[in-house]
Each structure stands twice: as C-alpha cells, then as structure tokens.
Design a protein around this motif. Structure first.
Motif, PDB file in Angstrom:
ATOM      1  N   ASP A 146      50.119   2.786   7.540  1.00 33.49           N
ATOM      2  CA  ASP A 146      48.817   2.132   7.393  1.00 33.49           C
ATOM      3  C   ASP A 146      48.216   1.904   8.771  1.00 33.49           C
ATOM      4  OD1 ASP A 146      49.196   1.957   4.601  1.00 33.49           O
ATOM      5  OD2 ASP A 146      50.407   0.149   4.858  1.00 33.49           O
ATOM      6  N   GLU A 147      46.960   2.271   8.938  1.00 32.79           N
ATOM      7  CA  GLU A 147      46.316   2.169  10.247  1.00 32.79           C
ATOM      8  C   GLU A 147      46.428   0.782  10.873  1.00 32.79           C
ATOM      9  OE1 GLU A 147      42.230   3.785  12.346  1.00 32.79           O
ATOM     10  OE2 GLU A 147      42.052   2.786  10.411  1.00 32.79           O
ATOM     11  N   PRO A 148      46.366  -0.317  10.102  1.00 33.67           N
ATOM     12  CA  PRO A 148      46.516  -1.637  10.729  1.00 33.67           C
ATOM     13  C   PRO A 148      47.810  -1.827  11.516  1.00 33.67           C
ATOM     14  CG  PRO A 148      45.570  -1.887   8.546  1.00 33.67           C
ATOM     15  CD  PRO A 148      45.964  -0.445   8.682  1.00 33.67           C
ATOM     16  N   GLU A 149      48.831  -0.996  11.233  1.00 29.57           N
ATOM     17  CA  GLU A 149      50.041  -1.074  12.061  1.00 29.57           C
ATOM     18  C   GLU A 149      49.722  -0.772  13.522  1.00 29.57           C
ATOM     19  OE1 GLU A 149      53.948   0.261  11.061  1.00 29.57           O
ATOM     20  OE2 GLU A 149      53.277   0.882   9.064  1.00 29.57           O
ATOM     21  N   PHE A 150      48.761   0.128  13.756  1.00 33.03           N
ATOM     22  CA  PHE A 150      48.384   0.507  15.121  1.00 33.03           C
ATOM     23  C   PHE A 150      47.284  -0.371  15.692  1.00 33.03           C
ATOM     24  CE2 PHE A 150      49.734   5.258  15.595  1.00 33.03           C
ATOM     25  CZ  PHE A 150      51.054   4.891  15.396  1.00 33.03           C
ATOM     26  N   PRO A 153      46.333  -6.786  16.556  1.00 32.00           N
ATOM     27  CA  PRO A 153      46.152  -7.273  17.934  1.00 32.00           C
ATOM     28  C   PRO A 153      47.442  -7.733  18.608  1.00 32.00           C
ATOM     29  CG  PRO A 153      45.243  -8.829  16.329  1.00 32.00           C
ATOM     30  CD  PRO A 153      45.581  -7.586  15.577  1.00 32.00           C
ATOM     31  N   VAL A 154      48.448  -8.069  17.823  1.00 31.84           N
ATOM     32  CA  VAL A 154      49.703  -8.547  18.401  1.00 31.84           C
ATOM     33  C   VAL A 154      50.751  -7.440  18.467  1.00 31.84           C
ATOM     34  CG1 VAL A 154      51.606 -10.193  18.158  1.00 31.84           C
ATOM     35  CG2 VAL A 154      49.259 -10.906  17.617  1.00 31.84           C
ATOM     36  N   ARG A 155      50.958  -6.733  17.345  1.00 27.80           N
ATOM     37  CA  ARG A 155      52.045  -5.776  17.251  1.00 27.80           C
ATOM     38  C   ARG A 155      51.590  -4.322  17.395  1.00 27.80           C
ATOM     39  NH1 ARG A 155      54.076  -5.353  12.458  1.00 27.80           N
ATOM     40  NH2 ARG A 155      56.180  -4.803  13.102  1.00 27.80           N
ATOM     41  N   GLY A 156      50.283  -4.110  17.490  1.00 28.20           N
ATOM     42  CA  GLY A 156      49.760  -2.754  17.440  1.00 28.20           C
ATOM     43  C   GLY A 156      50.333  -1.816  18.481  1.00 28.20           C
ATOM     44  N   GLN A 157      50.301  -2.221  19.742  1.00 29.57           N
ATOM     45  CA  GLN A 157      50.774  -1.311  20.795  1.00 29.57           C
ATOM     46  C   GLN A 157      52.264  -1.032  20.693  1.00 29.57           C
ATOM     47  OE1 GLN A 157      48.856  -2.567  24.720  1.00 29.57           O
ATOM     48  NE2 GLN A 157      48.839  -0.337  24.818  1.00 29.57           N
ATOM     49  N   ASP A 158      53.030  -2.029  20.269  1.00 31.11           N
ATOM     50  CA  ASP A 158      54.463  -1.807  20.086  1.00 31.11           C
ATOM     51  C   ASP A 158      54.708  -0.767  19.001  1.00 31.11           C
ATOM     52  OD1 ASP A 158      57.388  -2.582  20.366  1.00 31.11           O
ATOM     53  OD2 ASP A 158      57.042  -3.041  18.242  1.00 31.11           O
ATOM     54  N   ARG A 159      53.982  -0.856  17.877  1.00 36.34           N
ATOM     55  CA  ARG A 159      54.141   0.111  16.798  1.00 36.34           C
ATOM     56  C   ARG A 159      53.696   1.507  17.244  1.00 36.34           C
ATOM     57  NH1 ARG A 159      57.760  -0.908  13.456  1.00 36.34           N
ATOM     58  NH2 ARG A 159      56.782   0.268  11.758  1.00 36.34           N
ATOM     59  N   TYR A 266      45.766   3.237  20.959  1.00 39.90           N
ATOM     60  CA  TYR A 266      45.036   3.842  19.837  1.00 39.90           C
ATOM     61  C   TYR A 266      43.704   3.144  19.583  1.00 39.90           C
ATOM     62  CZ  TYR A 266      43.951   5.114  14.985  1.00 39.90           C
ATOM     63  OH  TYR A 266      43.313   5.534  13.841  1.00 39.90           O
ATOM     64  N   ARG A 267      43.654   1.857  19.827  1.00 42.07           N
ATOM     65  CA  ARG A 267      42.435   1.085  19.538  1.00 42.07           C
ATOM     66  C   ARG A 267      41.277   1.494  20.445  1.00 42.07           C
ATOM     67  NH1 ARG A 267      45.791  -4.472  19.648  1.00 42.07           N
ATOM     68  NH2 ARG A 267      46.669  -3.276  21.380  1.00 42.07           N
ATOM     69  N   ASP A 268      41.567   2.217  21.524  1.00 40.21           N
ATOM     70  CA  ASP A 268      40.511   2.689  22.421  1.00 40.21           C
ATOM     71  C   ASP A 268      40.029   4.104  22.069  1.00 40.21           C
ATOM     72  OD1 ASP A 268      40.647   0.337  23.918  1.00 40.21           O
ATOM     73  OD2 ASP A 268      42.251   1.133  25.188  1.00 40.21           O
TER      74      ASP A 268
END
Length: 314
Positions: A146-150, A153-159, A266-268
């Motif tokens: 699921d895209e929210p894993e990436f 705001p807290v766990r995204g970069q780790d995933r 990924y958020r960028d």
C-alpha cells in the motif's frame, strides 16, 4: 476520503540467470526476512498444514492474529489450474522449496492479520513469482504494498529503504531485463498501459509478451528504474545519467545494467521528477505518443509524460 493506491516492485529475470525455482525461493525468503521479519517469526512455529475453521466461513482465529501463507498454482490446461497452500512457517517454507524445484506457473506469499470476523485481511507483505506461457524464458519477481507505507511521515523512509535493500541483491546478481517500483497496472507498466491500442503491436503494451523485448526497449520508467545493460549505452551510460540531474542515485550493476532511483525519498517523486526521468530515458523507450485514459475509481493514476519519446530533445 483520499484514495489509496497499490505500489508494485517488479524485476524481470531471464532463464540464463539460473534456476527459476531457486531464484523464486530466495525472493520469498530474503524479502520477507528484510521487510516482514516480525510476521515471519510469528508464524514460524506453525505446522505446514493450514488449519480450517470448524464451520464453513467460520473464523480462522482471534481477530488481530498474524497469519502467513504460501501458495503454488499449477496449470492443468490453458484455462484450468490447481492451487495448493501451506502456512509460511519453517515447515511450510520447506514444503515451498520442494514445490519450486519444479517451478509452477505462480507462487505467492501473503502475510496479514485476521479481521474482526477472524478472516484473512490486510497486507503486511505480499510477494509473487510467476512464469507466463507467452514469455516462458522470463521469471517475474513481484512485491505489492500500500502506497501509505512509503508516504507515512514517520515510517515512510524506513519502509522505502527496506524494499530497496531487499530488491538490490536480485538486481545486482541476476542481470534483470527490467525492474521498477511504481503503481500497479495488472502486469503492464504505466508506460505500456499508456501505449495500449489495437493499432499498435500487442508486444508493445501487453505484459504477457512485452517482457520478451525488454532488452530492446525499456518497458517503462518510474521512481526506481532498472535499466538493462543492452540499453545503458543508448541513454549515454552512467556518466550521462548522473550529469542529467534526473536521478538521486545512479548505481552500476554487476553485469552492466543500471539502478536508477529518481529521488532519495519517494515522497519527492513529483511530476517535475517524472519529467526529468522521462527526458533522460526517452531514447530507450518505444516511439509513440502515450494516451491518458479516463481513470475509473480505484484504478492507479498514470504517472507519466504524455509525449512521444522519439520527439523528445536531449
């Protein structure tokens, strides 16, 4: 309510890389160990055989309990198949390895949690390896999330990092003809979906056969793009791609391919980043103006540049 989309990690590995069964088993074993270690540990003591509820459609266990299963699907005829299933326990993984000695049409691994009714639900991890009749020389290694894993705001970069680290050894060792991380389109890449047309040859856009030509034309471009060695020179090589400023990472793969990560986060990966990647990789793409199709509810967005790659200046 904001729509949530599914991301796909995909690598296309050719038969010359080695035993498909061994590569597939490593995909399940290594990726799950990196991305879902707690889930693996939770089901490890289970027997191989999957328990069944005492009544039809009854609960499989307590709500919130982690489950994990592995499945193998074999084709009986062109239109008929049989699927067998085991727990993704230590015993179930031994069963999986024996099954993959004769590579089935498809194998998968699914971890999730039982919902409020005690039924399987959610996706802590979903992996698949498949070999299609129209492209038997290729193994598709896939992960869905699921895209929210990436974007969390807290766990995204780790995933993000976990999935990248999981994919890297396969990209480096097995010389894939293509790889990416992007929205899922049921097998096609976003670019192939955009080229879909009865007026174009089917291998241009139908994933069942387009993979056969991935060393001649790049199947698509995305946040992560794995470029095969045959196309590296077409786009100017690692030096030119680094100088283009289109990528946060340009890494040489062992067999001559390139690992291209558009942005470190990924958020960028916004439309401006998509444009930069398109311009850098346009010489490797098929010619033709992509079409932006009307999007139905639940379908992935076409994160693309809708211009003919053959008419893109350097």
């Amino acid at each position: 309510m904001n729509e949530q989309f599914t991301l796909e990690v995909q690598l296309n590995v050719e038969h010359t890389a080695g035993s498909f069964g061994e590569i597939a088993y490593r995909w399940f074993d290594d990726v799950s160990a990196r991305v879902a270690a707690e889930a693996r540990a939770a089901v490890a003591p289970f027997t191989a055989t999957v328990g069944r509820p005492p009544t039809p459609f009854g609960p499989l266990g307590e709500p919130g309990t982690i489950f994990g299963v592995v499945q193998c699907t074999r084709m009986k005829t062109a239109f008929e198949s049989t699927t067998t299933e085991r727990n993704a326990s230590a015993a179930g993984m031994r069963w999986l390895r024996t099954q993959l000695a004769d590579m089935p049409a498809q194998a998968s691994m699914w971890f999730g949690r039982l919902d409020e009714h005690g039924h399987r639900s959610g996706r802590l991890l979903y992996l698949r390896a498949r070999r299609l009749a129209d492209s038997p020389d290729w193994l598709r290694l896939e992960a869905y999330l699921d895209e929210p894993e990436f974007t969390d705001p807290v766990r995204g970069q780790d995933r993000q990092q976990r999935y990248l680290e999981a994919a890297w050894p396969f990209a480096d060792e097995f010389d894939p003809g293509f790889g990416d991380i992007d929205y899922t389109f049921n097998g096609e890449t976003t670019f192939e979906t955009s080229l879909r047309s009865p007026e174009r040859p089917r291998p241009w856009w139908d994933h069942t056969s387009s993979v056969n030509h991935c060393r001649e034309f790049l199947r698509g471009y995305s946040w992560l793009t794995i470029l095969p060695k045959e196309l590296a020179a077409v786009v100017g090589g690692a030096g030119a791609l680094t100088a283009s400023g289109a990528f946060g990472q340009v890494r040489q793969l062992r067999h001559g391919g390139l690992w291209l990560l558009a942005t470190d986060d990924y958020r960028d990966y916004d439309q401006a980043a998509v444009e930069r990647v398109f311009r850098a990789l346009a010489p490797a793409l098929r010619a033709g103006t992509p079409t932006q199709w009307p999007r139905k509810s639940g379908e992935s967005p076409q994160r693309q540049v809708f211009r003919d790659a053959a008419r893109t200046g350097s």
